[in-house]
Scaffold this active site. Structure first.
Site, PDB file in Angstrom:
ATOM      1  CG  ASP A   1      19.294  44.099  22.737  1.00 47.66           C
ATOM      2  OD1 ASP A   1      18.338  44.694  23.237  1.00 47.66           O
ATOM      3  OD2 ASP A   1      20.350  43.849  23.339  1.00 47.66           O
TER       4      ASP A   1
ATOM      5  CG  ASP B   1      23.536  41.946  24.793  1.00 46.03           C
ATOM      6  OD1 ASP B   1      22.334  42.263  24.691  1.00 46.03           O
ATOM      7  OD2 ASP B   1      24.289  42.443  25.636  1.00 46.03           O
TER       8      ASP B   1
ATOM      9  CG  ASP C   1      18.125  40.486  23.599  1.00 42.31           C
ATOM     10  OD1 ASP C   1      17.143  41.246  23.543  1.00 42.31           O
ATOM     11  OD2 ASP C   1      19.278  40.866  23.848  1.00 42.31           O
TER      12      ASP C   1
END
Lengths: 61, 811
Positions: free
Chosen positions: B510, B703, B707
């Site tokens: 990410d 995080d 996600d």
């Protein structure tokens, strides 16, 4: 060797008692937290507040 | 104990003025013994209740005591109570609270003295390792909010512990395993003592009657060992066989059954070897291996879960009569009017009715830049209100909110996930076949010569090849690795992660919060440096990320005195500092009241085109400076990605942020632009990962809540430092240390662990081969078996213990 026939049954009783005690302790959660009790036993008893003490009597001279 | 913690009677000396309660240095020349009202209250509380002893015990290392000063009104709400409060047998109420700031024995002492300070509290016990306080109180005599306020004033901010039911189940599992280990250990050592006597008698002679007595006695102790603690292997083997797979429990159960039956037969016959010492010790060792692995994993899971408890539990609801109450988030219903102050997290989805502000949705959407909102705009639960007060009419709460939908998706993903068949279990299948074939071969070869001996030797093969070391190798090595990793700030929730991280995989990262810091930083400053203190003066207390960026940019500077802040609406702040009018904000905001010449406009446009956030500073209506802000890469991102590539991982970026920003981040860390995908919704993220997972192993690092669903779809989901609760809860690994360095360490440590496991398995297999040959040729006698059996197990334990899979000091 005949003493063995007495001693071994005695050990069986002792082992039984030990297992019983351990099983109780484990099931009652005595081993759930192994950190805090080690600290807790070092503390002094809580301070006694004067208000909690019994009233002062008169001395009998 | 600490110099920084003065006793209650100590006088504040003018030379070293520190706060009597928390030890914070005080400003010189100002009278007073405390740094803040909270400390004064806490000191008074302690003193009043005769608890001055805390200052003697405390080793606070100069850590300051933080008080939030909240009312904790939501703790008394019925919805809160029905969720978290239990009833004891005596009719009292009980709750588990997670306390922030618990770290030493002084904390235990103080928290457990709450019953002295608040009448009505029956008992308070603190588990210092997990910072969980279990409070029992009489709710007719004292409300929970009062207890919470008291704890908060002492510096321990309480949070309700979510997941108490899960906790009870785990505790039950732990206790059952602990009981089994203890019972197995007691029986095994006793059987071992009897065996020692028999080996001694074997060398120096023992009359038959005594020998036979010992045999019966050992049998009497072995039967309960197999039937009680050993039963778990039979149920495990049976379950595996019914599911059509072979598990490590199958060969273990086979060996236990063969050992017990053959020993019992030989005892009945009064001749031949008995293997009771081996059987009972095997049960004990295997259960120990299981125990250490389970407890190490539990510790890592606990640590990750307790961090999740910190999520806000209260929402402020506006009543029709204009009053505001704090209620638990679970009690928020559609149609309610919520008050959301600057810095608060939104508790539900809704429409803004009053106020103008900016909302940080990075944890929900991955977007790194704050979004301006005004009346009529839709806002979502889980986002953070940054600049100003908002009134929000709730449209969807709890399960029905966008966050709720996402979390349901995540749960479903977790259930779908297929467990990994571990290396040892994959070996077990072939192992069982090999052992059975060997036993059969022994039987066939010896049968023509002597049928009794043939049966004896065949059973000896089954027992001697018992995969004790084989079954111990994996749990022990994994336990040691999980424990060492936890000390390095890598919380591994189950051992499969180590096996999966040891092979090269697609590594999907990410962007916001994972590769980048997840917060803005001042990366360029244009213009007069002398106005910096003026900027700081306006930004010093604000929660907005821009304000934080300025504060962090110049830690050495002090804010100019004499500041009056006027407005913090939308995208800027206006105020008067030392008699000068200062405006800090976006070019539109600054342009509304000051002259912005073409040069500054062009500068701002250039910065915006480069993906940065331009902020202009005007003093007395003239723009004099500008700052460009950016969500910068973590300092170790480039080197970490390079090292992961060298380990064989194929990195890619999957972000919810703007595609341009995503591609720029890819270029900076050295990932091909083709592998960088931006603008992905949480649902798209999950789909991308699920598709990739069909083609090969995928590791996802993230995080945010956005996600979380993708993490469950990946083979290994990793949540990074500072991530959202939902993300950390589903992640297989939680990196509790900042940066990407722990990720590299995890990959390297996983490889070392798997190499260790393979070595241990190899040694065990070699030992089993030797044992099988001896048994097949009839050379196994009880003593050789007694030495060989625990030998490799001990070797395994030592090797697993001593190998540094995650080297480095604790952090």
């Amino acid at each position: 060797m005949s003493v063995l026939y007495i001693v071994l049954p005695v050990t069986l009783v002792i082992v039984g008692v030990a297992i019983g005690a351990y099983t109780w302790a484990a099931r009652a959660g005595q081993f759930d937290d192994l950190t805090t009790p080690a600290m807790r036993m070092l503390f002094d008893d809580p301070a006694v507040k004067p208000a909690d003490l019994p009233p002062v009597g008169r001395r009998n001279d | 104990m600490s110099d920084a913690a003065p006793g209650a009677t100590a006088q504040a000396s003018p030379a070293a003025a520190i706060c009597e309660h928390c030890g914070t240095p005080l400003a010189a020349g100002v009278p007073g013994r405390f740094c803040c009202a909270g400390c004064r209250t806490a000191f008074a509380l302690l003193h009043e209740h005769g608890l001055d002893g805390w200052y003697r015990l405390s080793d606070r290392d100069g850590r300051s005591v933080a008080t939030s000063g909240r009312a904790f009104g939501e703790f008394d709400h019925t919805a809160f109570q029905s969720l978290y409060v239990r009833r004891t047998a005596d009719g009292d109420a009980a709750i588990d609270l997670y306390l922030e700031g618990v770290h030493c024995s002084a904390c235990v002492w103080l928290v457990e003295r709450v019953p002295i300070a608040i009448p009505g509290v029956v008992r308070a016990e603190l588990d210092v390792r997990r910072a969980l306080a279990s409070i029992v109180w009489d709710d007719a005599a004292v409300p929970l909010s009062e207890i919470a306020r008291f704890l908060d004033q002492l510096g321990y901010r309480p949070h309700p512990f979510r997941g108490a039911t899960r906790e009870v189940r785990r505790q039950q599992e732990d206790r059952v395993l602990l009981t089994r280990i203890g019972v197995a250990g007691a029986l095994a050592t006793n059987v071992m003592l009897l065996a020692l006597a028999q080996y001694a008698g074997w060398f120096s002679g023992m009359d038959d009657q005594a020998a036979q007595f010992f045999r019966w006695w050992s049998l009497a102790l072995t039967i309960p060992a197999v039937l009680w603690p050993g039963r778990t292997f039979f149920t495990g083997a049976w379950a595996a066989l019914r599911a059509g797979v072979v598990h490590m429990d199958v060969p273990v159960a086979l060996a236990l059954a063969a050992g017990l039956l053959r020993g019992a037969w030989n005892t009945w016959q009064g001749t031949g070897p008995i293997y009771f010492d081996g059987v009972t010790f095997l049960i004990f060792l295997l259960l120990c291996g299981r125990g250490v692995q389970q407890f190490a994993q539990r510790r890592a899971t606990d640590a990750a879960e307790l961090l999740g408890v910190l999520a806000p539990s209260a929402a402020r609801v506006c009543q029709d009569d204009g009053t505001v109450h704090e209620i638990p988030v679970e009690a928020v219903l559609p149609g309610m009017m919520l008050e959301v102050r600057a810095g608060d997290t939104l508790a539900a989805d809704g429409v803004v009715e009053q106020g103008t502000s900016e909302v940080d949705g990075s944890l929900l959407t991955g977007e790194s830049r704050p979004v301006p909102v005004a009346a009529g705009d839709v806002v979502f639960a889980g986002t953070v209100n940054l600049t100003a007060w908002l009134a929000v009419r709730v449209t969807a709460a709890g399960e029905a909110s966008r966050l709720g939908h996402l979390l349901r998706e995540v749960e479903a993903g977790q259930r779908r996930r297929a467990p990994l068949v571990q290396l040892a279990d994959r070996l077990a299948g072939r192992f069982v076949v090999a052992v059975l074939l060997l036993a059969l071969a022994t039987l066939v070869v010896w049968w023509p010569a002597d049928p009794t001996r043939a049966i004896d030797y065949a059973i000896a093969v089954l027992i001697v090849t018992c995969p004790c070391a084989l079954a111990l190798a994996t749990p022990l090595a994994m336990h040691a690795a999980i424990g060492q990793a936890a000390r390095r700030g890598i919380l591994i929730k189950h051992g499969e992660v180590l096996e999966r991280m040891a092979v090269p995989a697609r590594l999907v990262l990410d962007k916001t919060g994972t590769l980048t810091e997840g917060r803005l930083r001042v990366v360029a400053w244009q213009g007069d440096p002398m106005v910096r203190p003026l900027v700081l003066a306006l930004e010093q207390d604000a929660v907005h990320p821009v304000a934080r960026a300025f504060r962090e940019a110049w830690p050495e500077l002090r804010a100019a005195p004499d500041a009056t802040r006027h407005t913090t609406l939308g995208s800027g702040v206006r105020g008067v500092v030392g008699g000068r009018r200062v405006v800090v904000g976006s070019s539109r905001f600054v342009g509304a009241g000051a002259t912005v010449n073409a040069g500054w406009t062009a500068w701002a446009d250039d910065a915006a085109a480069a993906g940065r956030t331009p902020i202009l500073v005007a003093v007395d209506d003239v723009v004099v400076a500008g700052a460009a802000l950016e969500d910068t890469l973590r300092p170790d991102a480039v080197s970490a990605v390079a090292r992961l590539v060298r380990l064989g991982f194929v990195p890619a970026i999957l972000s919810g942020d703007h595609p341009l920003l995503t591609q720029r981040a890819a270029v900076e860390v050295g990932i091909p632009i083709a592998a960088a995908q931006g603008g992905a919704t949480p649902e798209q993220k999950r789909a991308v990962i699920a598709a990739a997972a069909l083609q090969g192993p995928v590791v996802m690092v993230g995080d945010g809540v956005n996600d979380a669903a993708a993490l469950t779809a990946a083979h290994v989901g990793i949540g990074v430092h500072g991530g959202a609760e939902a993300c950390l809860a589903v992640a297989d690994v939680h990196l509790a240390a900042p940066g990407l360095e722990p990720l590299v360490e995890l990959a390297e440590g996983a490889r070392r662990t798997m190499r260790l496991i393979k070595v241990l398995l190899g040694v065990s297999l070699a030992y089993n081969a030797v044992g099988a040959v001896l048994a097949m040729t009839g050379h196994i006698d009880p003593l050789i078996a007694a030495v060989l059996m625990p030998g490799t197990s001990v070797l395994n334990v030592l090797a697993a213990w001593r190998t540094r899979t995650f080297p480095g000091p604790a952090r």
